[in-house]
Design a protein around this motif. Structure first.
Motif, PDB file in Angstrom:
ATOM      1  N   GLY A 119       0.800  -1.142   0.020  1.00  0.00           N
ATOM      2  CA  GLY A 119       0.064   0.010  -0.131  1.00  0.00           C
ATOM      3  C   GLY A 119       0.930   1.119   0.023  1.00  0.00           C
ATOM      4  N   PHE A 120       1.597   1.406  -1.138  1.00  0.00           N
ATOM      5  CA  PHE A 120       2.412   2.686  -1.176  1.00  0.00           C
ATOM      6  C   PHE A 120       1.689   4.062  -1.104  1.00  0.00           C
ATOM      7  CE2 PHE A 120       4.006   5.961  -4.146  1.00  0.00           C
ATOM      8  CZ  PHE A 120       5.302   6.403  -3.409  1.00  0.00           C
ATOM      9  N   GLU A 121       0.761   4.380  -1.615  1.00  0.00           N
ATOM     10  CA  GLU A 121       0.048   5.620  -1.444  1.00  0.00           C
ATOM     11  C   GLU A 121      -0.489   5.842  -0.098  1.00  0.00           C
ATOM     12  OE1 GLU A 121      -3.872   8.144  -3.597  1.00  0.00           O
ATOM     13  OE2 GLU A 121      -3.293   6.041  -4.333  1.00  0.00           O
ATOM     14  N   GLN A 122      -1.262   4.883   0.516  1.00  0.00           N
ATOM     15  CA  GLN A 122      -1.763   4.840   1.830  1.00  0.00           C
ATOM     16  C   GLN A 122      -0.661   5.235   2.818  1.00  0.00           C
ATOM     17  OE1 GLN A 122      -2.756   1.193   3.651  1.00  0.00           O
ATOM     18  NE2 GLN A 122      -3.873   1.860   5.286  1.00  0.00           N
ATOM     19  N   ILE A 123       0.426   4.251   2.828  1.00  0.00           N
ATOM     20  CA  ILE A 123       1.581   4.599   3.748  1.00  0.00           C
ATOM     21  C   ILE A 123       2.226   5.878   3.511  1.00  0.00           C
ATOM     22  CG2 ILE A 123       3.667   3.703   4.606  1.00  0.00           C
ATOM     23  CD1 ILE A 123       2.862   1.004   4.101  1.00  0.00           C
ATOM     24  N   LEU A 124       2.601   6.390   2.366  1.00  0.00           N
ATOM     25  CA  LEU A 124       3.264   7.610   1.851  1.00  0.00           C
ATOM     26  C   LEU A 124       2.498   8.767   2.568  1.00  0.00           C
ATOM     27  CD1 LEU A 124       5.830   8.893   0.471  1.00  0.00           C
ATOM     28  CD2 LEU A 124       4.207   8.849  -1.627  1.00  0.00           C
ATOM     29  N   ILE A 125       1.128   8.755   2.526  1.00  0.00           N
ATOM     30  CA  ILE A 125       0.447   9.659   2.851  1.00  0.00           C
ATOM     31  C   ILE A 125       0.357   9.949   4.429  1.00  0.00           C
ATOM     32  CG2 ILE A 125      -1.778  11.028   2.869  1.00  0.00           C
ATOM     33  CD1 ILE A 125      -2.190   9.905   0.424  1.00  0.00           C
ATOM     34  N   MET A 126       0.357   8.695   5.193  1.00  0.00           N
ATOM     35  CA  MET A 126      -0.035   8.902   6.404  1.00  0.00           C
ATOM     36  C   MET A 126       1.365   8.698   7.536  1.00  0.00           C
ATOM     37  SD  MET A 126      -3.526   6.054   6.284  1.00  0.00           S
ATOM     38  CE  MET A 126      -3.331   6.227   8.052  1.00  0.00           C
ATOM     39  N   TYR A 127       2.326   8.270   6.962  1.00  0.00           N
ATOM     40  CA  TYR A 127       3.549   7.736   7.841  1.00  0.00           C
ATOM     41  C   TYR A 127       4.554   9.205   7.929  1.00  0.00           C
ATOM     42  CZ  TYR A 127       7.097   6.955   4.618  1.00  0.00           C
ATOM     43  OH  TYR A 127       8.401   6.879   3.341  1.00  0.00           O
ATOM     44  N   ASN A 128       5.365   8.893   8.972  1.00  0.00           N
ATOM     45  CA  ASN A 128       6.457  10.139   9.164  1.00  0.00           C
ATOM     46  C   ASN A 128       7.744   9.233   9.354  1.00  0.00           C
ATOM     47  OD1 ASN A 128       6.166   9.877  12.296  1.00  0.00           O
ATOM     48  ND2 ASN A 128       3.984   9.980  11.604  1.00  0.00           N
ATOM     49  N   PRO A 129       8.805  10.028   9.638  1.00  0.00           N
ATOM     50  CA  PRO A 129      10.237   9.367  10.187  1.00  0.00           C
ATOM     51  C   PRO A 129       9.929   8.583  11.445  1.00  0.00           C
ATOM     52  CG  PRO A 129      10.602  11.547   9.246  1.00  0.00           C
ATOM     53  CD  PRO A 129       9.040  11.510   9.295  1.00  0.00           C
TER      54      PRO A 129
ATOM     55  N   VAL B 204      12.196   2.463  -1.827  1.00  0.00           N
ATOM     56  CA  VAL B 204      12.546   2.908  -3.259  1.00  0.00           C
ATOM     57  C   VAL B 204      12.099   4.473  -3.652  1.00  0.00           C
ATOM     58  CG1 VAL B 204      11.920   2.490  -5.649  1.00  0.00           C
ATOM     59  CG2 VAL B 204      12.086   0.468  -4.021  1.00  0.00           C
ATOM     60  N   TYR B 205      10.982   4.841  -3.136  1.00  0.00           N
ATOM     61  CA  TYR B 205      10.741   6.287  -3.601  1.00  0.00           C
ATOM     62  C   TYR B 205      11.705   7.090  -2.606  1.00  0.00           C
ATOM     63  CZ  TYR B 205       8.020  10.806  -3.105  1.00  0.00           C
ATOM     64  OH  TYR B 205       7.504  11.925  -3.371  1.00  0.00           O
ATOM     65  N   ARG B 206      12.117   6.940  -1.595  1.00  0.00           N
ATOM     66  CA  ARG B 206      13.028   7.688  -0.579  1.00  0.00           C
ATOM     67  C   ARG B 206      14.441   7.636  -1.353  1.00  0.00           C
ATOM     68  NH1 ARG B 206      11.499   5.323   3.667  1.00  0.00           N
ATOM     69  NH2 ARG B 206      13.583   4.949   4.514  1.00  0.00           N
ATOM     70  N   LEU B 207      14.700   6.548  -1.690  1.00  0.00           N
ATOM     71  CA  LEU B 207      16.119   5.927  -2.163  1.00  0.00           C
ATOM     72  C   LEU B 207      16.211   6.767  -3.542  1.00  0.00           C
ATOM     73  CD1 LEU B 207      18.439   4.348  -1.242  1.00  0.00           C
ATOM     74  CD2 LEU B 207      17.696   2.417  -2.768  1.00  0.00           C
ATOM     75  N   GLY B 208      15.369   6.754  -4.435  1.00  0.00           N
ATOM     76  CA  GLY B 208      15.305   7.273  -5.759  1.00  0.00           C
ATOM     77  C   GLY B 208      15.202   9.014  -5.839  1.00  0.00           C
ATOM     78  N   MET B 209      14.036   9.335  -5.145  1.00  0.00           N
ATOM     79  CA  MET B 209      13.708  10.726  -4.988  1.00  0.00           C
ATOM     80  C   MET B 209      14.428  11.569  -4.219  1.00  0.00           C
ATOM     81  SD  MET B 209      11.557  10.623  -7.559  1.00  0.00           S
ATOM     82  CE  MET B 209      11.104  12.308  -7.598  1.00  0.00           C
ATOM     83  N   PHE B 210      14.651  11.238  -2.901  1.00  0.00           N
ATOM     84  CA  PHE B 210      15.506  12.104  -2.037  1.00  0.00           C
ATOM     85  C   PHE B 210      16.940  11.885  -2.081  1.00  0.00           C
ATOM     86  CE2 PHE B 210      11.201  11.858   0.701  1.00  0.00           C
ATOM     87  CZ  PHE B 210      10.777  12.664   0.004  1.00  0.00           C
ATOM     88  N   SER B 211      17.296  10.728  -2.260  1.00  0.00           N
ATOM     89  CA  SER B 211      18.800  10.346  -2.220  1.00  0.00           C
ATOM     90  C   SER B 211      19.607  10.430  -3.420  1.00  0.00           C
ATOM     91  CB  SER B 211      18.917   8.994  -1.476  1.00  0.00           C
ATOM     92  OG  SER B 211      18.497   8.779  -0.316  1.00  0.00           O
ATOM     93  N   GLN B 212      18.529  10.330  -4.616  1.00  0.00           N
ATOM     94  CA  GLN B 212      18.982  10.337  -6.117  1.00  0.00           C
ATOM     95  C   GLN B 212      19.971   9.232  -6.352  1.00  0.00           C
ATOM     96  OE1 GLN B 212      18.210  13.209  -8.105  1.00  0.00           O
ATOM     97  NE2 GLN B 212      16.717  13.451  -6.320  1.00  0.00           N
TER      98      GLN B 212
ATOM     99  N   ALA C 141      16.128   1.234  -8.844  1.00  0.00           N
ATOM    100  CA  ALA C 141      15.771   0.208  -9.682  1.00  0.00           C
ATOM    101  C   ALA C 141      16.084  -1.035  -9.538  1.00  0.00           C
ATOM    102  CB  ALA C 141      16.460   0.759 -10.867  1.00  0.00           C
ATOM    103  N   ALA C 142      17.053  -1.231  -8.825  1.00  0.00           N
ATOM    104  CA  ALA C 142      17.444  -2.752  -8.284  1.00  0.00           C
ATOM    105  C   ALA C 142      16.367  -3.233  -7.421  1.00  0.00           C
ATOM    106  CB  ALA C 142      18.939  -2.717  -7.678  1.00  0.00           C
ATOM    107  N   VAL C 143      15.832  -2.302  -6.498  1.00  0.00           N
ATOM    108  CA  VAL C 143      14.914  -3.113  -5.646  1.00  0.00           C
ATOM    109  C   VAL C 143      13.661  -3.486  -6.119  1.00  0.00           C
ATOM    110  CG1 VAL C 143      13.778  -2.482  -3.240  1.00  0.00           C
ATOM    111  CG2 VAL C 143      16.087  -1.832  -3.696  1.00  0.00           C
ATOM    112  N   GLY C 144      13.039  -2.292  -7.177  1.00  0.00           N
ATOM    113  CA  GLY C 144      12.083  -2.539  -7.944  1.00  0.00           C
ATOM    114  C   GLY C 144      11.899  -3.773  -8.649  1.00  0.00           C
ATOM    115  N   LEU C 145      13.157  -3.925  -9.276  1.00  0.00           N
ATOM    116  CA  LEU C 145      13.245  -5.015 -10.311  1.00  0.00           C
ATOM    117  C   LEU C 145      13.278  -6.443  -9.400  1.00  0.00           C
ATOM    118  CD1 LEU C 145      13.835  -6.383 -12.958  1.00  0.00           C
ATOM    119  CD2 LEU C 145      16.383  -6.368 -12.514  1.00  0.00           C
TER     120      LEU C 145
END
Length: 296
Positions: free
Chosen positions: A229-239, A252-260, A266-270
């Motif tokens: 549940g990516f969308e649900q957790i992304l909206i509701m969670y915090n550090p 994966v979202y934080r690894l790609g978007m925040f850490s570049q 992509a490896a985790v997604g695959l």
């Protein structure tokens, strides 16, 4: 060829859908090459350095990865089981309701949250379980200590699972009610003549008659066992609650978007996609072999 000539118009009708699928479903799979590259956006796919399986070794060696996998499996398994069990119970209960207006009202009320996005529901749930929200207000009224639900790993994980089941249970319930409606009514009449009560009828007629649909829903849900549940957790969670609620998709979202770190992301997604493919294949084969049930 003769069959193709007869049905060429049907194939032409399929062509737009095939083209859209190739562009939007298979086209982006070219990006999987990033999993084996030290990907640089300015260099592109063809000029980024090829590093083989180094991205996989790096990701699997991260201290958070095991916890992320555990969170994903725990949340997914609980969601999967409850998404089958709760709608099944509701469908069996509603099937026994004799007042049709009440049955339709309950179905509509339970089904309504399914149409709301997590953007809306996430905000509602955050407000409900906030320190100054109605739930803590009720606890205070009973002279109990307020609980920081959204900042406690154990409580937050339960809220994630419970809210997702509440949102989606209406859809599976309708599907199961449709399966019950398809059972031959003569079977119930014959069972009643033989002296079987409601409980026996449910065990020996209703549940076996629903088995193909339950198997179908189970097979489809097993294929997405790593989709917690990516969308649900992304909206509701915090550090504060990363330890108990960080899943593969948010990782994966934080690894790609925040850490570049596009290559490791992509490896985790695959990795996740391959595991999901194996699970779908195994569960589909098991459903066909042991229950003679085929989805297609």
């Amino acid at each position: 060829m003769r069959t193709l000539k007869k049905e060429y118009l049907l194939h032409l009708m399929l062509l737009p859908g095939v083209i859209v699928t190739l562009i939007y479903a298979y086209g982006p799979m070219v990006g999987l090459v990033m999993a084996f590259q030290q990907f640089e956006p300015l260099s592109g796919f063809f000029h980024s350095e090829f590093v083989g399986f180094e991205n996989f070794q790096y990701v699997f060696g991260l201290p958070d990865f095991k916890q992320v996998m555990w969170n994903t499996l725990v949340i997914s398994v609980f969601k999967m089981v409850l998404h089958l069990l709760v709608p099944l119970i509701l469908a069996l209960l509603l099937n026994e309701v004799t007042r049709k207006w009440f049955s339709r009202f309950v179905q509509s009320a339970i089904f309504l949250p399914f149409f709301l996005s997590w953007t809306v529901l996430g905000g509602v749930i955050i407000e409900l379980f906030s320190l100054s929200g109605p739930v803590n207000g009720l606890l205070t009224a009973f002279h109990l200590e307020p609980i920081m639900f959204m900042l406690d790993n154990d409580w937050f994980r339960g809220i994630i699972i419970g809210s997702d089941v509440w949102k989606g249970m209406g859809y599976n319930m309708i599907v199961m009610l449709a399966a019950i409606a398809g059972i031959n009514a003569n079977l119930y009449e014959a069972a009643e003549v033989d002296g079987a009560g409601k409980w026996k009828q449910m065990l020996h007629i209703t549940l076996p008659g629903m088995a193909p649909i339950v198997i179908l829903l189970a097979v489809l849900s097993l294929g997405g066992i790593l989709n917690a549940g990516f969308e649900q957790i992304l909206i509701m969670y915090n550090p504060t609650v990363y330890e108990g609620s960080d899943i593969i998709d948010t990782f994966v979202y934080r690894l790609g978007m925040f850490s570049q770190q596009f290559g490791p992301a992509a490896a985790v997604g695959l990795f996740k996609s391959v595991i999901s493919l194996v699970l779908v294949s195994v569960t589909y084969y098991a459903a066909y072999k042991y229950n003679n049930y085929r989805i297609f």
